[in-house]
Motif scaffolding. Structure first.
Motif, mmCIF file in Angstrom:
data_model
loop_
_atom_site.group_PDB
_atom_site.id
_atom_site.type_symbol
_atom_site.label_atom_id
_atom_site.label_comp_id
_atom_site.label_asym_id
_atom_site.label_seq_id
_atom_site.Cartn_x
_atom_site.Cartn_y
_atom_site.Cartn_z
ATOM 1 N N LEU A 188 -40.354 51.173 10.612
ATOM 2 C CA LEU A 188 -40.588 51.274 12.021
ATOM 3 C C LEU A 188 -40.577 50.054 12.630
ATOM 4 O O LEU A 188 -39.838 49.877 13.557
ATOM 5 N N PRO A 215 -37.859 59.969 13.454
ATOM 6 C CA PRO A 215 -38.768 60.285 12.600
ATOM 7 C C PRO A 215 -38.408 59.602 11.223
ATOM 8 O O PRO A 215 -39.260 59.110 10.492
ATOM 9 N N GLU A 240 -48.817 52.332 11.438
ATOM 10 C CA GLU A 240 -47.637 51.352 11.774
ATOM 11 C C GLU A 240 -47.894 51.136 13.343
ATOM 12 O O GLU A 240 -47.434 50.073 13.789
ATOM 13 N N ALA A 277 -39.579 56.190 11.090
ATOM 14 C CA ALA A 277 -41.314 56.026 11.494
ATOM 15 C C ALA A 277 -42.090 55.836 10.121
ATOM 16 O O ALA A 277 -43.413 56.093 10.093
ATOM 17 N N SER A 278 -41.630 54.992 9.323
ATOM 18 C CA SER A 278 -42.441 54.622 8.021
ATOM 19 C C SER A 278 -43.052 53.214 8.091
ATOM 20 O O SER A 278 -42.485 52.623 8.792
ATOM 21 N N ARG A 281 -41.772 65.194 14.589
ATOM 22 C CA ARG A 281 -42.112 65.124 13.440
ATOM 23 C C ARG A 281 -41.118 65.241 12.134
ATOM 24 O O ARG A 281 -40.363 65.812 12.341
ATOM 25 N N THR A 307 -47.340 56.740 9.884
ATOM 26 C CA THR A 307 -46.717 56.361 11.097
ATOM 27 C C THR A 307 -47.796 55.859 12.045
ATOM 28 O O THR A 307 -47.745 54.736 12.745
ATOM 29 N N LEU A 347 -43.237 58.777 18.674
ATOM 30 C CA LEU A 347 -42.629 59.254 17.546
ATOM 31 C C LEU A 347 -41.711 60.168 18.073
ATOM 32 O O LEU A 347 -42.170 61.449 18.816
#
Ligand SMILES: NC(=O)c1ccc[n+]([C@@H]2O[C@H](COP(=O)([O-])OP(=O)(O)OC[C@H]3O[C@@H](n4cnc5c(N)ncnc54)[C@H](OP(=O)(O)O)[C@@H]3O)[C@@H](O)[C@H]2O)c1
Length: 282
Positions: free
Chosen positions: A89, A81, A124, A84-85, A113, A121, A110
């Protein structure tokens, strides 16, 4: 072997889990062989993650699959998580691809969370699909409210699977989450389907009903547990086996089917919940 459809791909319903694979160097040759044995007996799906051994597990997967055709396999990887940006990512994904020795993942999840907004996310993940680095994306450890939030996003419906804890000890998702996923034709990837070799409650391996069913089907209670997760379809089950004999037994469990009476007996003995349960995770 039962099958499951994920996105547009039909797959054998028993896959290969990999958490803790590669933790102990002494066990590595057997673990590599276990993955190969499962593939040789008909498995196609490998479930791994950047989290597992901080990338070491992905390297074991690379070694295990080097002699197989890439399109024979369906590889699932997961982004942490915190990675996951927008900024992180793609870098995480590139590192995972390199460690596994492939130029795409069939499915990228993912892992759970975190604090990165879901919309960021998803943007991406969509970008990675467009670049051809992943063929599809999904989520893991999502409950009802998480999926509903996801589906409200413009591309949220592109999610092809949700990976959650599911075994005879942990039936909480059957109250509301599984029915919702069925309604949306979203398959479940069932993790820890063997209750981590019955180390959660410790009650399964000596259970008389499971023993009776195992005797009747001439299989082990673990194969009964695994087959049970597949009984209604729409499920990919991903047991982890570091032992090649276990790996083969797990693939063979995909051929077990239960009579209505057997399913009734299991349902009475291991009742499903009658109220909302907090999502169980490991
Ligand atoms: N998305 C998530 O958050 C998440 C969380 C947890 C797990 N997962 C995924 O799900 C996979 C499976 O879950 P898990 O590893 O937690 O536990 P699991 O698959 O429920 O259990 C693994 C244990 O069962 C044993 N085993 C395997 N096959 C057996 C058989 N036929 N007979 C007897 N024992 C057997 C294994 O022993 P040996 O190794 O000695 O064969 C190992 O000790 C993971 O590896 C991972 O890929 C995902």
């Amino acid at each position: 072997m039962q099958t499951v459809k994920i996105g547009t791909t039909t797959l054998p319903a028993v896959g290969i889990g990999t958490w803790h694979i590669g933790d102990d160097p002494v066990k590595r040759p057997a673990e590599v062989q276990a993955i190969r044995s499962a593939i040789d007996h008909g498995a196609r799906v490998i479930d791994t993650a950047e989290m597992y051994g901080m990338g070491r597990t992905e390297e074991v997967v690379k070694e295990a699959i080097e002699d197989y055709m890439r399109d024979q396999l369906y590889i699932i990887d997961k982004v942490l998580p915190e990675n996951a940006s927008h900024h992180l990512l793609e870098r995480s994904l590139d590192q995972s691809l390199r460690r596994v020795g492939t130029d795409y993942f069939d499915l990228y999840l993912l892992h759970w969370r975190g604090t990165v907004p879901l919309a960021e996310t998803v943007t991406e993940l969509e970008r990675m699909v467009a670049k051809g680095k992943i063929r599809s994306w999904g989520v893991s450890n999502f409950d009802v409210a998480d999926l509903e939030e996801l589906w409200r996003l413009p591309a949220g419906q592109h999610c092809v699977a949700n990976e959650d804890l599911y075994n005879l000890d942990e039936r909480g998702i059957e109250f509301d989450l599984l029915p919702l996923m069925k309604k949306h034709a979203l398959p479940l990837i069932a993790y820890s389907p063997l209750a981590q070799a019955d180390t959660i409650s410790g009650r399964l391996s000596s259970d008389p009903l499971l023993q009776e069913l195992a005797t009747n089907h001439q299989v082990s209670i673990y194969q009964i547990m695994l087959a049970w997760t597949l009984r209604h379809g729409g499920v990919l089950t991903i047991p982890k086996a570091g032992n090649p004999t276990h790996a083969i037994a797990n693939v063979e469990a995909g051929d077990i089917s239960f009579t209505p009476d057997e399913l009734d007996a299991l349902a009475k003995h291991f009742p499903k919940p009658t109220s909302k349960q907090p999502l169980a995770t490991i």
